[in-house]
Design an enzyme around this catalytic site. Structure first.
Site, mmCIF file in Angstrom:
data_model
loop_
_atom_site.group_PDB
_atom_site.id
_atom_site.type_symbol
_atom_site.label_atom_id
_atom_site.label_comp_id
_atom_site.label_asym_id
_atom_site.label_seq_id
_atom_site.Cartn_x
_atom_site.Cartn_y
_atom_site.Cartn_z
ATOM 1 N N TYR B 281 7.253 -0.207 -2.400
ATOM 2 C CA TYR B 281 7.231 0.768 -1.303
ATOM 3 C C TYR B 281 7.473 2.184 -1.817
ATOM 4 C CZ TYR B 281 7.268 1.540 3.712
ATOM 5 O OH TYR B 281 6.940 1.909 4.989
ATOM 6 N N TYR B 329 -3.191 5.609 -1.066
ATOM 7 C CA TYR B 329 -4.079 4.625 -0.444
ATOM 8 C C TYR B 329 -4.014 4.780 1.069
ATOM 9 C CZ TYR B 329 -6.390 0.369 0.977
ATOM 10 O OH TYR B 329 -7.263 -0.515 1.579
#
Ligand SMILES: [Zn+2]
Lengths: 135, 383
Positions: B281, B329
């Site tokens: 993360y 992304y």
């Protein structure tokens, strides 16, 4: 345009916010295990006792960490930019979040000594931190 | 105990998707993952959903099942911020391992970029702060992470250049991935010259806000031997939780990721050194740096220099966020964490075209919610 958030007390925190309106900052001290805690809770987070005592702090502390905010989280804070958001270690061993005010944002540093002050927000005084005044 | 394997994985387009809706993204991802597993809708007997900013609901998983026409034997929604995707995978594995379900659909999605007013997602995210003791001081999620960054840089000598190199590496990976939301090349100077949001974090130290959805199917290993794709075993899972509000964090150096990863490694019978590819993360550059060191992939103070040196690149010592991460992304709420899971599956199946980590056998996936508050780690292995 909505203003900056004003704290809304609940049964856990009403005593704390009422005291702020007398410019006093209260923490809870556990009569069972001796731990101090902030923010106010119905029980001691260490030993789960509900035998808690309100204690007024000395009003001194240090900057644990800080950031200079340059992008406001909401329009209400735009006029304050840049401002300092900090975590403060109070001398009584509890940690709080405050702004460090009444100084140049560039002067704030980790370990800086602060004292509490109170800012009127609506009809509620909220605790803030400022450099310890000289003399 | 039955083994749990990931049999299907799918993510929708990601980025700015006008005309998308939360539920349409959920169903597109779900249909894709079910097909990828070689299953049909009727094979799904468990459903886990997360949360939505654009269609918030008390019973999101029930809304989703009704929308898609599913009547599962187990159905629940889980909310642990950015840790949600990994927590859902952990829960799906437990449902399968205990024999309560055979095929659990784990599905996420949100259109928080085009489905909200400008600034809406940032304002909603700020609600992780305490209403009485944090909000009055003008805390945003970036400024809360900036508090951690100031402490961590001061304590361990981390530099802004080192943090910037994390962002640049994510962008380099995104450029290899045609689906990524951001593909314009950036340099360390670009990051350092970008607008400061909350010192020491620049706008290019922060993740994106995107529309998108992602889903996986977790199945009992003994079901079906005619699967279309290589299966991925859920070898070990773990969680760690220390606080919710940053003002109440017991430490600003170590967080629940340490416990989460230790548990996951132990259950999988592997160590950090065995991992071939990591999907961790990365809501902010500081998030990834702290997690890499707290988990034990790098010694304290060494992740930054290592990243500057290329350690996190494909081909480096620990290829990390090979799809481009939340930074490049895309980040669509709970789907943001699920993109990491889907990418780990693609890497382990050796189908990550243009960005494949050579012969990857073991992947580590990690999610963090709140202000480094809630953590969940997964160790996944190619079967
Ligand atoms: Zn006690």
């Amino acid at each position: 345009m909505t203003g900056k958030p004003i704290p809304v007390a609940n049964p856990d925190t009403a005593v704390f916010w009422d005291a702020c309106n007398e410019k006093r900052f209260l923490i809870q001290s556990c009569k069972s295990c001796g731990e101090n805690q902030f923010y106010p809770r119905a029980i001691c987070k260490n030993c789960q006792s509900n035998d808690l005592e309100w204690q007024e702090v000395s009003g001194r502390g240090t900057v644990k960490t800080f950031t200079v905010v340059r992008h406001a989280p909401s329009p209400a804070f735009k006029a304050d930019l840049p401002y300092v958001l900090a975590l403060i270690n109070l001398d009584e061993g509890v940690s709080t979040m405050m702004n460090v005010i009444e100084c140049d944002v560039e002067d704030v540093h980790i370990g800086m000594d602060i004292e509490l002050t109170f800012e009127l927000r609506g009809e509620q005084y909220i605790p803030q931190a400022k450099p310890i005044s000289k003399g | 105990m039955r083994k749990a394997i990931i049999t299907g994985a799918y993510d929708t387009d990601v980025g700015e998707l006008p005309g998308s809706s939360c539920m349409a993204l959920h169903t597109e991802a779900a249909i894709g993952a079910i097909a990828d597993a070689g299953l049909t809708k009727s094979d799904i007997d468990g459903v886990l959903c997360a949360y939505s900013f654009t269609e918030p609901h008390l019973m999101l998983s029930s809304v989703f099942c009704e929308y898609m026409g599913l009547q599962p034997k187990f159905n629940a929604a889980i909310e642990v911020g950015g840790a949600t995707a990994c927590v859902m995978v952990m829960q799906a594995a437990a449902l399968v391992e205990s024999g309560q379900c055979r095929n659990v659909l784990v599905v996420t999605g949100d259109n928080r970029l085009t489905g909200m007013a400008k600034g809406g997602a940032v304002a909603t995210l700020a609600k992780v702060g305490h209403g009485q003791f944090e909000h009055p001081y003008g805390m945003s999620v970036p400024s809360a992470y900036a508090l951690v960054a100031t402490h961590y840089m001061n304590e361990f000598g981390v530099t802004s250049e080192q943090l910037a190199s994390i962002s640049v590496t994510a962008r380099e990976h995104a450029i290899l991935n045609s689906k990524a939301h951001r593909q314009t090349p950036i340099t360390i100077e670009d990051v350092l010259n970008s607008r400061v949001i909350s010192s020491p974090l620049h706008v290019l130290d922060c993740c994106l806000i995107s529309d998108g959805g992602a889903a996986i199917v977790v199945s009992a290993a003994e079901t079906g031997d005619d699967r279309p794709k290589v299966s991925v075993e859920i070898m070990g899972t773990g969680q760690g939780h220390t606080h919710e509000h940053i003002m109440a964090a017991p430490s600003l150096s170590d967080f629940g990721c340490k416990q989460a990863a230790q548990t996951a490694f132990q259950r999988a019978g592997v160590t950090a050194n065995d991992i071939d590819v990591a999907e961790i993360y990365d809501s902010f550059t500081i998030t990834l740096l702290v997690e890499l060191e707290s988990i034990g992939f790098f010694e304290r103070g060494e992740a930054g220099p290592a990243c500057l040196d290329g350690a996190l690149k494909i081909g480096g010592r620990l290829p990390c966020n090979t799809h481009g991460g939340l930074m490049s992304y895309g980040h669509s709420g709970a789907a943001g964490g699920m993109f990491h899971v889907v990418e780990a599956v693609r890497q382990l199946r050796h189908e990550a075209d243009g960005r494949q980590v050579e012969d990857s056998q073991l992947a580590f996936v990690h999610g963090d919610g709140g202000i480094l508050s809630a953590h969940c780690s997964l160790v996944l292995g190619r079967v």
